[in-house]
Scaffold this motif. Structure first.
Motif, PDB file in Angstrom:
ATOM      1  N   LEU A  81       0.825  -1.204   0.000  1.00  0.00           N
ATOM      2  CA  LEU A  81       0.000   0.000   0.000  1.00  0.00           C
ATOM      3  C   LEU A  81       0.861   1.256   0.000  1.00  0.00           C
ATOM      4  O   LEU A  81       0.521   2.254  -0.653  1.00  0.00           O
ATOM      5  CB  LEU A  81      -0.924   0.003   1.224  1.00  0.00           C
ATOM      6  CG  LEU A  81      -2.066  -1.030   1.217  1.00  0.00           C
ATOM      7  CD1 LEU A  81      -2.822  -0.987   2.536  1.00  0.00           C
ATOM      8  CD2 LEU A  81      -3.021  -0.765   0.051  1.00  0.00           C
ATOM      9  N   ALA A  82       1.968   1.211   0.717  1.00  0.00           N
ATOM     10  CA  ALA A  82       2.870   2.362   0.740  1.00  0.00           C
ATOM     11  C   ALA A  82       3.458   2.618  -0.643  1.00  0.00           C
ATOM     12  O   ALA A  82       3.587   3.768  -1.080  1.00  0.00           O
ATOM     13  CB  ALA A  82       3.990   2.119   1.751  1.00  0.00           C
ATOM     14  N   VAL A 134       7.124   4.912   5.568  1.00  0.00           N
ATOM     15  CA  VAL A 134       6.550   4.822   4.224  1.00  0.00           C
ATOM     16  C   VAL A 134       5.787   6.092   3.859  1.00  0.00           C
ATOM     17  O   VAL A 134       5.625   6.406   2.669  1.00  0.00           O
ATOM     18  CB  VAL A 134       5.629   3.592   4.091  1.00  0.00           C
ATOM     19  CG1 VAL A 134       6.411   2.307   4.290  1.00  0.00           C
ATOM     20  CG2 VAL A 134       4.450   3.652   5.041  1.00  0.00           C
ATOM     21  N   ALA A 135       5.336   6.839   4.851  1.00  0.00           N
ATOM     22  CA  ALA A 135       4.646   8.099   4.571  1.00  0.00           C
ATOM     23  C   ALA A 135       5.628   9.206   4.216  1.00  0.00           C
ATOM     24  O   ALA A 135       5.342  10.064   3.373  1.00  0.00           O
ATOM     25  CB  ALA A 135       3.800   8.513   5.772  1.00  0.00           C
ATOM     26  N   LEU A 136       6.803   9.186   4.841  1.00  0.00           N
ATOM     27  CA  LEU A 136       7.761  10.273   4.652  1.00  0.00           C
ATOM     28  C   LEU A 136       8.833   9.996   3.602  1.00  0.00           C
ATOM     29  O   LEU A 136       9.448  10.930   3.084  1.00  0.00           O
ATOM     30  CB  LEU A 136       8.448  10.592   5.990  1.00  0.00           C
ATOM     31  CG  LEU A 136       7.600  11.273   7.061  1.00  0.00           C
ATOM     32  CD1 LEU A 136       8.421  11.499   8.330  1.00  0.00           C
ATOM     33  CD2 LEU A 136       7.044  12.592   6.558  1.00  0.00           C
ATOM     34  N   ALA A 137       9.089   8.728   3.298  1.00  0.00           N
ATOM     35  CA  ALA A 137      10.178   8.394   2.375  1.00  0.00           C
ATOM     36  C   ALA A 137      10.058   9.081   1.012  1.00  0.00           C
ATOM     37  O   ALA A 137      11.058   9.604   0.500  1.00  0.00           O
ATOM     38  CB  ALA A 137      10.281   6.877   2.206  1.00  0.00           C
ATOM     39  N   TYR A 248      -5.861   1.845   6.947  1.00  0.00           N
ATOM     40  CA  TYR A 248      -6.883   2.811   6.540  1.00  0.00           C
ATOM     41  C   TYR A 248      -6.244   4.095   6.022  1.00  0.00           C
ATOM     42  O   TYR A 248      -6.712   4.693   5.046  1.00  0.00           O
ATOM     43  CB  TYR A 248      -7.808   3.139   7.711  1.00  0.00           C
ATOM     44  CG  TYR A 248      -8.697   2.009   8.150  1.00  0.00           C
ATOM     45  CD1 TYR A 248      -9.289   1.151   7.229  1.00  0.00           C
ATOM     46  CD2 TYR A 248      -8.947   1.787   9.498  1.00  0.00           C
ATOM     47  CE1 TYR A 248     -10.103   0.114   7.626  1.00  0.00           C
ATOM     48  CE2 TYR A 248      -9.766   0.745   9.922  1.00  0.00           C
ATOM     49  CZ  TYR A 248     -10.339  -0.091   8.974  1.00  0.00           C
ATOM     50  OH  TYR A 248     -11.144  -1.117   9.386  1.00  0.00           O
ATOM     51  N   VAL A 249      -5.176   4.517   6.696  1.00  0.00           N
ATOM     52  CA  VAL A 249      -4.492   5.753   6.303  1.00  0.00           C
ATOM     53  C   VAL A 249      -3.964   5.640   4.875  1.00  0.00           C
ATOM     54  O   VAL A 249      -4.158   6.545   4.046  1.00  0.00           O
ATOM     55  CB  VAL A 249      -3.335   6.067   7.275  1.00  0.00           C
ATOM     56  CG1 VAL A 249      -2.482   7.211   6.734  1.00  0.00           C
ATOM     57  CG2 VAL A 249      -3.871   6.449   8.652  1.00  0.00           C
ATOM     58  N   LEU A 250      -3.302   4.531   4.566  1.00  0.00           N
ATOM     59  CA  LEU A 250      -2.703   4.378   3.240  1.00  0.00           C
ATOM     60  C   LEU A 250      -3.750   4.169   2.147  1.00  0.00           C
ATOM     61  O   LEU A 250      -3.622   4.723   1.047  1.00  0.00           O
ATOM     62  CB  LEU A 250      -1.716   3.212   3.255  1.00  0.00           C
ATOM     63  CG  LEU A 250      -0.433   3.445   4.079  1.00  0.00           C
ATOM     64  CD1 LEU A 250       0.396   2.181   4.155  1.00  0.00           C
ATOM     65  CD2 LEU A 250       0.385   4.584   3.469  1.00  0.00           C
ATOM     66  N   ILE A 251      -4.778   3.378   2.437  1.00  0.00           N
ATOM     67  CA  ILE A 251      -5.853   3.198   1.447  1.00  0.00           C
ATOM     68  C   ILE A 251      -6.545   4.539   1.176  1.00  0.00           C
ATOM     69  O   ILE A 251      -6.802   4.900   0.011  1.00  0.00           O
ATOM     70  CB  ILE A 251      -6.883   2.155   1.935  1.00  0.00           C
ATOM     71  CG1 ILE A 251      -6.254   0.761   1.953  1.00  0.00           C
ATOM     72  CG2 ILE A 251      -8.114   2.155   1.033  1.00  0.00           C
ATOM     73  CD1 ILE A 251      -7.158  -0.313   2.520  1.00  0.00           C
ATOM     74  N   LEU A 275      -0.611   3.305 -12.130  1.00  0.00           N
ATOM     75  CA  LEU A 275       0.265   3.814 -11.071  1.00  0.00           C
ATOM     76  C   LEU A 275       0.179   2.960  -9.814  1.00  0.00           C
ATOM     77  O   LEU A 275       1.199   2.673  -9.175  1.00  0.00           O
ATOM     78  CB  LEU A 275      -0.094   5.267 -10.743  1.00  0.00           C
ATOM     79  CG  LEU A 275       0.336   6.333 -11.749  1.00  0.00           C
ATOM     80  CD1 LEU A 275      -0.277   7.679 -11.406  1.00  0.00           C
ATOM     81  CD2 LEU A 275       1.858   6.443 -11.790  1.00  0.00           C
ATOM     82  N   VAL A 276      -1.037   2.556  -9.459  1.00  0.00           N
ATOM     83  CA  VAL A 276      -1.213   1.693  -8.290  1.00  0.00           C
ATOM     84  C   VAL A 276      -0.467   0.369  -8.505  1.00  0.00           C
ATOM     85  O   VAL A 276       0.245  -0.120  -7.610  1.00  0.00           O
ATOM     86  CB  VAL A 276      -2.705   1.414  -8.021  1.00  0.00           C
ATOM     87  CG1 VAL A 276      -2.866   0.350  -6.927  1.00  0.00           C
ATOM     88  CG2 VAL A 276      -3.415   2.693  -7.609  1.00  0.00           C
ATOM     89  N   GLY A 277      -0.624  -0.200  -9.715  1.00  0.00           N
ATOM     90  CA  GLY A 277       0.069  -1.446 -10.039  1.00  0.00           C
ATOM     91  C   GLY A 277       1.585  -1.294 -10.007  1.00  0.00           C
ATOM     92  O   GLY A 277       2.298  -2.171  -9.511  1.00  0.00           O
ATOM     93  N   ASP A 278       2.067  -0.165 -10.529  1.00  0.00           N
ATOM     94  CA  ASP A 278       3.509   0.104 -10.504  1.00  0.00           C
ATOM     95  C   ASP A 278       4.019   0.213  -9.064  1.00  0.00           C
ATOM     96  O   ASP A 278       5.118  -0.255  -8.741  1.00  0.00           O
ATOM     97  CB  ASP A 278       3.826   1.393 -11.258  1.00  0.00           C
ATOM     98  CG  ASP A 278       3.619   1.254 -12.760  1.00  0.00           C
ATOM     99  OD1 ASP A 278       3.569   0.100 -13.248  1.00  0.00           O
ATOM    100  OD2 ASP A 278       3.511   2.293 -13.447  1.00  0.00           O
ATOM    101  N   GLY A 279       3.215   0.852  -8.212  1.00  0.00           N
ATOM    102  CA  GLY A 279       3.596   0.986  -6.802  1.00  0.00           C
ATOM    103  C   GLY A 279       3.696  -0.367  -6.122  1.00  0.00           C
ATOM    104  O   GLY A 279       4.635  -0.621  -5.346  1.00  0.00           O
ATOM    105  N   PHE A 280       2.735  -1.251  -6.418  1.00  0.00           N
ATOM    106  CA  PHE A 280       2.796  -2.610  -5.876  1.00  0.00           C
ATOM    107  C   PHE A 280       4.072  -3.311  -6.351  1.00  0.00           C
ATOM    108  O   PHE A 280       4.774  -3.963  -5.573  1.00  0.00           O
ATOM    109  CB  PHE A 280       1.583  -3.426  -6.317  1.00  0.00           C
ATOM    110  CG  PHE A 280       0.302  -3.051  -5.617  1.00  0.00           C
ATOM    111  CD1 PHE A 280       0.312  -2.382  -4.403  1.00  0.00           C
ATOM    112  CD2 PHE A 280      -0.920  -3.383  -6.182  1.00  0.00           C
ATOM    113  CE1 PHE A 280      -0.873  -2.046  -3.754  1.00  0.00           C
ATOM    114  CE2 PHE A 280      -2.113  -3.064  -5.542  1.00  0.00           C
ATOM    115  CZ  PHE A 280      -2.093  -2.391  -4.332  1.00  0.00           C
TER     116      PHE A 280
END
Length: 439
Positions: A81-82, A134-137, A248-251, A275-280
């Motif tokens: 998710l991150a 993962v939020a700040l990276a 929940y935050v990441l979704i 983009l979501v797929g690339d992130g995964f």
């Protein structure tokens, strides 16, 4: 089920993993020469070849049991998710606008300090170091690209801030585990813990300020940013601070960033899905590392390696101060072997409780020591989830980040000094007077 017998040889696979992963990098000067997954798989094959008392199918089942542990799978979900959030946020301009906003109002030398402080605030509110990094990276990557600051330095500051809250937050798994295993109250543990690590946090901020004092942006022009593009990050940070579950935050962050990107015409609906797929995909290797490492640890535990560590440290305890050093050594050794500070506290906690009762160590004290040394070690091992996560986002070697994880280093020092000088000193409660006198 009988207790697992102690076996020092069970640690051989883990030693092989360390030698292949870190040793090859030291010898060649290139930590990318040996892929982590290859080193990990070799260690697993060695572990599977050991313990001839168990048949191969049983050992494979142990491997899959460890890799499928709820904590491991949760970590994998968070990583995926991150990655998706980072990809979508970057695609709609959130990272660039957030970085430019910081560069507009903060000198280059204060960006790293700012990331560290923000990391401290988020992690103590969110209760998870993994969620914080993962939020700040992605923001950290943007900061490094727009300034003359190194990626490893920026990532080290983020990990440092994340470990601050992981060790202190009242909703952190590690804090809860430490308090429960030692039979103390959360507020008492927090007071003892906070007084020990606060100097480390202050000194860390000062060190980051000093080493980045001459940093500057690579461009002399004014930086443009859009407040609307920053909203997804503000939303994620806001919900994190409010203590909302990281899933929940990441979704929510993915959906929010996607909605803003679609509204601004940054991408189409299908491009958003891509983009979501690339992130995964960007996090698949990291997810496999977490699963295989969990399986390796379970094999080592079943073969008696973890029990050996517990016994090796505890049998050397002879006094009150020695008991505190023993608790620190036990949880540190287990964390080095498991790469998970929550699991290490749960594993070492019962033995730490026995040592505390035997040598008159207060519960809040033993809980603080457990949490301090597990979290600090977790923030320093290049195969730990936190450093692997930021290394994955930044596309750099996790080993390169370790020297800049200043806060975890200083918390180790603070913890040791606290034991030596018995700091902080509290009034002993009546119920503890029956315990052995401090030696």
């Amino acid at each position: 089920m009988g207790k697992t017998s102690s076996n020092a040889l069970a640690l051989i696979p883990f030693a092989i993993f360390i030698l292949l992963f870190i040793g090859s990098g030291i010898l060649t000067g290139d930590f990318y020469k040996m892929p982590v997954l290859v080193a990990l798989f070799v260690a697993i094959l060695v572990a599977l070849a050991m313990n001839r008392k168990a048949d191969f199918q049983t050992k494979v089942s142990q491997l899959t049991e460890g890799g499928g542990h709820p904590n491991i799978i949760l970590m994998v979900v968070i990583f995926l998710l991150a990655g998706a959030f980072a990809a979508v946020a970057s695609g709609m301009g959130a990272v660039e606008s957030t970085v430019n906003l910081g560069l507009t109002y903060l000198p280059g030398g204060w960006m790293v300090v700012g990331l560290f402080v923000i990391g401290c605030f988020i992690s103590i509110s969110m209760g998870t170091s993994t969620g914080t990094v993962v939020a700040l990276a992605p923001i950290g990557v943007g900061v490094a690209e727009q300034t003359d600051l190194g990626l490893a330095l920026v990532m080290g500051a983020i990990v440092s801030g994340a470990m601050f809250g992981d060790n202190l937050s009242v909703i952190s798994d590690t804090t809860i585990a430490a308090v429960r295993t030692q039979g103390t109250e959360m507020k008492e543990k927090f007071k003892a813990n906070f007084l020990i690590v606060l100097p480390a946090a202050i000194i860390t901020a000062v060190i980051f300020a000093i080493i980045t004092a001459d940093a500057s942006a690579t461009l002399e022009e004014n930086y443009t940013y859009s407040f609307v593009e920053i909203l997804p990050y503000l939303g994620v940070l806001g919900f994190a601070i409010a203590g909302i579950n990281v899933i929940y935050v990441l979704i929510g962050g993915i959906i929010f960033a996607g909605a803003v990107g679609l509204a601004l015409g940054k991408f189409s609906g299908m491009e958003f899905v891509t983009l979501v797929g690339d992130g995964f995909a960007n996090m698949q290797t990291l997810a496999m590392i977490a699963i295989l490492l969990g399986g390796l640890v379970e094999l080592i535990r079943k073969n008696g390696g973890i029990e050996f560590l517990l016994q090796a440290v505890s049998k050397r305890v002879r006094s009150n101060r020695g008991g505190e050093f023993g608790i620190a050594g036990i949880v540190a050794a287990v964390n080095l072997s498991t790469a998970n500070n929550t699991i290490s506290i749960i594993t070492a906690g019962p033995l730490a409780k026995q040592i505390s009762d035997e040598y008159g160590i207060e519960g809040r004290r033993s809980a603080s020591i457990l949490d301090i040394f597990s979290s600090s070690i977790q923030g320093l091992i290049p195969y730990g989830g936190q450093i692997l996560a930021v290394a994955g986002v930044a596309s750099i070697s996790p080993v390169a980040i370790v020297p800049f994880c200043i806060y975890p280093m200083l918390t180790v020092l603070s913890g040791l000094l606290a034991i030596v000088f018995r700091y902080p000193k509290f009034t002993v409660h009546k119920k503890t007077r029956k315990l052995k006198k401090v030696s």
